[in-house]
Design an enzyme around this catalytic site. Structure first.
Site, PDB file in Angstrom:
ATOM      1  N   HIS A   1       0.852  -1.192   0.000  1.00 52.51           N
ATOM      2  CA  HIS A   1       0.000   0.000   0.000  1.00 52.51           C
ATOM      3  C   HIS A   1       0.886   1.240   0.000  1.00 52.51           C
ATOM      4  CE1 HIS A   1      -3.826  -1.988   1.873  1.00 52.51           C
ATOM      5  NE2 HIS A   1      -3.313  -2.704   0.892  1.00 52.51           N
TER       6      HIS A   1
ATOM      7  N   CYS B   1      -2.254  -0.405   7.592  1.00 51.03           N
ATOM      8  CA  CYS B   1      -1.546   0.864   7.493  1.00 51.03           C
ATOM      9  C   CYS B   1      -1.707   1.698   8.760  1.00 51.03           C
ATOM     10  CB  CYS B   1      -2.020   1.623   6.264  1.00 51.03           C
ATOM     11  SG  CYS B   1      -1.632   0.755   4.718  1.00 51.03           S
TER      12      CYS B   1
ATOM     13  N   GLU C   1       0.839   3.829   1.886  1.00 48.12           N
ATOM     14  CA  GLU C   1       1.277   4.217   3.231  1.00 48.12           C
ATOM     15  C   GLU C   1       2.448   3.365   3.709  1.00 48.12           C
ATOM     16  OE1 GLU C   1      -1.812   3.427   2.148  1.00 48.12           O
ATOM     17  OE2 GLU C   1      -3.307   4.112   3.595  1.00 48.12           O
TER      18      GLU C   1
ATOM     19  N   CYS D   1      -6.198   1.702   5.976  1.00 47.44           N
ATOM     20  CA  CYS D   1      -6.797   0.447   6.426  1.00 47.44           C
ATOM     21  C   CYS D   1      -6.169   0.035   7.762  1.00 47.44           C
ATOM     22  CB  CYS D   1      -6.561  -0.636   5.377  1.00 47.44           C
ATOM     23  SG  CYS D   1      -4.818  -1.143   5.236  1.00 47.44           S
TER      24      CYS D   1
END
Length: 161
Positions: free
Chosen positions: A65, A98, A67, A95
Protein backbone atom coordinates in the site's frame (compact mmCIF):
# COMPACT_ATOMS: atom_id res chain seq x y z
CA UNK A 1 8.24 4.44 -3.92
CA UNK A 2 11.21 6.67 -3.54
CA UNK A 3 12.93 8.72 -0.95
CA UNK A 4 13.61 12.20 -2.16
CA UNK A 5 16.15 14.83 -1.36
CA UNK A 6 14.76 16.97 1.45
CA UNK A 7 13.06 20.11 0.21
CA UNK A 8 11.78 23.15 2.03
CA UNK A 9 8.61 23.73 0.05
CA UNK A 10 5.59 21.64 -0.88
CA UNK A 11 4.53 21.96 -4.50
CA UNK A 12 1.89 24.63 -3.81
CA UNK A 13 3.12 26.37 -0.65
CA UNK A 14 3.27 25.35 2.98
CA UNK A 15 -0.26 24.00 3.35
CA UNK A 16 -1.93 20.67 3.88
CA UNK A 17 -3.54 21.16 0.48
CA UNK A 18 -0.15 21.56 -1.20
CA UNK A 19 1.17 18.31 0.23
CA UNK A 20 -2.10 16.53 -0.57
CA UNK A 21 -1.74 17.69 -4.18
CA UNK A 22 1.59 15.88 -4.22
CA UNK A 23 -0.07 12.75 -2.80
CA UNK A 24 -2.77 13.02 -5.49
CA UNK A 25 -0.03 13.12 -8.14
CA UNK A 26 1.23 9.82 -6.74
CA UNK A 27 -2.32 8.43 -6.82
CA UNK A 28 -2.57 9.36 -10.50
CA UNK A 29 0.67 7.47 -11.14
CA UNK A 30 -0.88 4.42 -9.50
CA UNK A 31 -4.00 4.69 -11.68
CA UNK A 32 -1.80 4.89 -14.77
CA UNK A 33 -0.28 1.57 -13.74
CA UNK A 34 -3.71 0.02 -13.15
CA UNK A 35 -3.24 0.11 -9.39
CA UNK A 36 -5.91 1.41 -7.03
CA UNK A 37 -5.17 5.16 -7.10
CA UNK A 38 -3.85 5.88 -3.63
CA UNK A 39 -0.81 8.08 -3.06
CA UNK A 40 1.11 9.16 0.01
CA UNK A 41 3.84 11.59 0.99
CA UNK A 42 5.86 11.83 4.18
CA UNK A 43 6.83 15.31 5.31
CA UNK A 44 8.93 16.53 8.23
CA UNK A 45 10.88 19.55 9.37
CA UNK A 46 13.35 18.83 6.57
CA UNK A 47 10.57 18.96 3.94
CA UNK A 48 9.53 16.09 1.70
CA UNK A 49 11.12 12.84 2.85
CA UNK A 50 9.43 10.19 0.67
CA UNK A 51 6.52 9.62 -1.68
CA UNK A 52 4.83 6.47 -2.92
CA UNK A 53 1.69 5.01 -4.44
CA UNK A 54 -0.09 1.66 -4.33
CA UNK A 55 1.89 -1.16 -5.93
CA UNK A 56 0.03 -4.29 -4.82
CA UNK A 57 -0.52 -5.64 -8.34
CA UNK A 58 2.91 -4.69 -9.65
CA UNK A 59 4.72 -6.16 -6.65
CA UNK A 60 2.28 -9.06 -6.17
CA UNK A 61 2.32 -8.01 -2.53
CA UNK A 62 -0.78 -7.35 -0.42
CA UNK A 63 1.26 -5.08 1.85
CA UNK A 64 2.45 -2.76 -0.94
CA UNK A 65 0.00 0.00 0.00
CA UNK A 66 1.10 3.60 -0.53
CA UNK A 67 1.28 4.22 3.23
CA UNK A 68 3.44 1.16 3.93
CA UNK A 69 5.80 1.99 1.08
CA UNK A 70 6.21 5.65 2.08
CA UNK A 71 6.78 4.76 5.75
CA UNK A 72 9.45 2.22 4.77
CA UNK A 73 11.18 4.63 2.39
CA UNK A 74 11.01 7.44 4.94
CA UNK A 75 12.45 5.33 7.74
CA UNK A 76 15.31 4.23 5.46
CA UNK A 77 16.00 7.80 4.33
CA UNK A 78 16.02 9.09 7.91
CA UNK A 79 17.79 6.10 9.41
CA UNK A 80 15.16 5.72 12.13
CA UNK A 81 11.89 3.80 12.40
CA UNK A 82 10.47 6.48 14.71
CA UNK A 83 8.98 9.26 12.62
CA UNK A 84 8.39 11.52 15.60
CA UNK A 85 8.31 14.88 13.81
CA UNK A 86 6.62 13.86 10.58
CA UNK A 87 3.23 14.06 8.92
CA UNK A 88 1.81 11.47 6.56
CA UNK A 89 -0.45 12.73 3.78
CA UNK A 90 -2.52 10.05 2.05
CA UNK A 91 -5.36 10.26 -0.45
CA UNK A 92 -7.52 7.54 1.18
CA UNK A 93 -8.20 6.77 4.83
CA UNK A 94 -5.72 4.06 5.92
CA UNK A 95 -6.80 0.45 6.43
CA UNK A 96 -6.07 -1.59 9.57
CA UNK A 97 -2.61 -2.66 8.37
CA UNK A 98 -1.55 0.86 7.49
CA UNK A 99 -3.12 2.40 10.60
CA UNK A 100 -1.15 -0.06 12.72
CA UNK A 101 2.08 0.87 10.95
CA UNK A 102 1.33 4.57 11.49
CA UNK A 103 0.97 3.97 15.23
CA UNK A 104 4.12 1.84 15.36
CA UNK A 105 6.10 4.53 13.50
CA UNK A 106 5.01 7.02 16.21
CA UNK A 107 3.78 9.50 13.62
CA UNK A 108 2.32 12.50 15.39
CA UNK A 109 0.01 13.52 12.54
CA UNK A 110 -1.98 11.95 9.72
CA UNK A 111 -3.81 13.90 7.02
CA UNK A 112 -6.08 12.00 4.66
CA UNK A 113 -8.38 13.05 1.85
CA UNK A 114 -11.26 10.64 1.29
CA UNK A 115 -12.80 8.49 4.00
CA UNK A 116 -13.15 4.76 3.39
CA UNK A 117 -16.42 3.41 4.78
CA UNK A 118 -15.51 -0.17 3.81
CA UNK A 119 -11.99 -0.45 5.24
CA UNK A 120 -11.00 2.82 6.91
CA UNK A 121 -9.52 2.43 10.37
CA UNK A 122 -8.94 6.09 11.20
CA UNK A 123 -12.53 6.97 12.00
CA UNK A 124 -14.82 5.14 9.56
CA UNK A 125 -14.99 1.53 10.80
CA UNK A 126 -12.88 2.06 13.91
CA UNK A 127 -10.20 4.49 14.96
CA UNK A 128 -7.03 2.51 15.55
CA UNK A 129 -4.73 5.53 15.37
CA UNK A 130 -6.46 7.17 18.35
CA UNK A 131 -7.29 4.08 20.41
CA UNK A 132 -6.57 4.95 24.07
CA UNK A 133 -5.45 1.38 24.76
CA UNK A 134 -2.37 1.85 22.57
CA UNK A 135 0.85 3.53 23.64
CA UNK A 136 0.66 6.19 20.91
CA UNK A 137 -2.13 8.28 19.45
CA UNK A 138 -2.09 10.25 16.21
CA UNK A 139 -3.64 13.63 15.47
CA UNK A 140 -5.92 13.17 12.45
CA UNK A 141 -7.03 15.74 9.89
CA UNK A 142 -9.50 14.37 7.39
CA UNK A 143 -11.17 15.65 4.26
CA UNK A 144 -8.30 17.64 2.72
CA UNK A 145 -9.04 17.59 -1.04
CA UNK A 146 -11.49 14.76 -0.35
CA UNK A 147 -13.61 15.31 -3.45
CA UNK A 148 -10.61 15.19 -5.80
CA UNK A 149 -9.38 11.95 -4.22
CA UNK A 150 -12.84 10.38 -4.17
CA UNK A 151 -13.44 11.25 -7.83
CA UNK A 152 -10.12 9.67 -8.81
CA UNK A 153 -11.18 6.46 -7.05
CA UNK A 154 -14.71 6.54 -8.52
CA UNK A 155 -13.35 7.03 -12.05
CA UNK A 156 -10.86 4.19 -11.60
CA UNK A 157 -13.51 1.71 -10.47
CA UNK A 158 -16.09 2.95 -13.00
CA UNK A 159 -13.66 2.03 -15.81
CA UNK A 160 -13.35 -1.49 -14.44
CA UNK A 161 -17.06 -2.27 -14.22
Amino acid sequence: MRATEPSDEPPDGVTDEGWMERALAQARLAAGREEVPVGAVLVGPEGLVAEAHNRTREAADPTAHAEMSVLQAGARALGDWRLLEHTLYVTLEPCAMCAGAIVLARLPRLVFAAGDPKAGMCGSLENLVQDPRLNHRVEVTEGVLAEEAAELLRAFFRERR
